[in-house]
Design an enzyme around this catalytic site. Structure first.
Site, PDB file in Angstrom:
ATOM      1  N   GLU A   1       0.834  -1.197   0.000  1.00 33.80           N
ATOM      2  CA  GLU A   1       0.000   0.000   0.000  1.00 33.80           C
ATOM      3  C   GLU A   1       0.872   1.252   0.000  1.00 33.80           C
ATOM      4  OE1 GLU A   1      -3.221   0.379  -0.434  1.00 33.80           O
ATOM      5  OE2 GLU A   1      -3.699  -1.750  -0.374  1.00 33.80           O
TER       6      GLU A   1
ATOM      7  N   ASP B   1      -4.220   7.928  -6.050  1.00 35.26           N
ATOM      8  CA  ASP B   1      -3.553   6.676  -6.402  1.00 35.26           C
ATOM      9  C   ASP B   1      -3.558   6.486  -7.919  1.00 35.26           C
ATOM     10  OD1 ASP B   1      -6.054   5.677  -7.136  1.00 35.26           O
ATOM     11  OD2 ASP B   1      -6.182   4.261  -5.477  1.00 35.26           O
TER      12      ASP B   1
END
Length: 181
Positions: free
Chosen positions: A26, A35
């Site tokens: 992550e 992201d």
């Protein structure tokens, strides 16, 4: 496991395995960012929190709580995983990444439910897309999950085989050997 609650100790033990891998893939950011598919994210992949700057301690606390929630959700879907911490850890990592709803509908969850451990582990490899494209980071993450967790499946199966079956396999005569589920 059914309606029984999962002990905090069982969750903590599973997170000892899952936590470092989830955090590794992550990544950490104390500040919100978009992201790879444009979703605002902060800390260790958090998307459902207020988007602001967080301290490392705040991010770790958020992670611990959320990872435990995902572990419980995975155990609710696949209760037999609780007795197999490495597979439970891998499934929790997957759910943390793709969401509980997607995990619950996945071939991974369906294969775990059916007791097809090897096929479930192999099914991890199909979760490599982000924004409709194959993502190398997800390929790496799934390969690590599959490799580590499938090794434990094989070790578990071998540990439950009879001495006669192990002798036949070692001699190259595996006909008639039935691996336990």
């Amino acid at each position: 496991m059914g309606k029984k609650t999962i002990s905090a100790i069982a969750i903590a033990a599973m997170l000892v395995v899952a936590g470092p891998a989830i955090k590794k893939y992550e990544g950490y950011s104390s500040r919100p960012y978009k992201d790879q598919v444009g979703v605002l994210t902060v800390c260790y992949g958090e998307t459902n929190v207020r988007m602001r700057k967080y301290s490392r301690a705040e991010c770790n606390a958020l992670f611990d709580g959320r990872a435990a929630e995902f572990g419980k959700a995975v155990a609710a879907r696949n209760p037999t995983l609780v007795s197999r911490p490495y597979q439970w850890a891998a499934a929790t990592s997957l759910a943390y990444n793709i969401g509980v709803g997607a995990y619950n509908r996945s071939t991974v969850a369906k294969n775990f439910e059916a007791g097809n451990w090897k096929k479930a582990c192999q099914s991890f490899k199909s979760w490599v897309y982000a924004g409709g494209r194959i993502n190398q980071g997800l390929k790496n993450r799934r390969a690590d999950d599959w490799r580590e967790k499938s090794e434990h499946v094989v070790r578990h199966e071998v540990s439950h085989m009879s001495d006669d079956d192990l002798t036949r396999i070692a001699a190259g005569r595996s006909e008639g050997v039935v691996a336990p589920k």
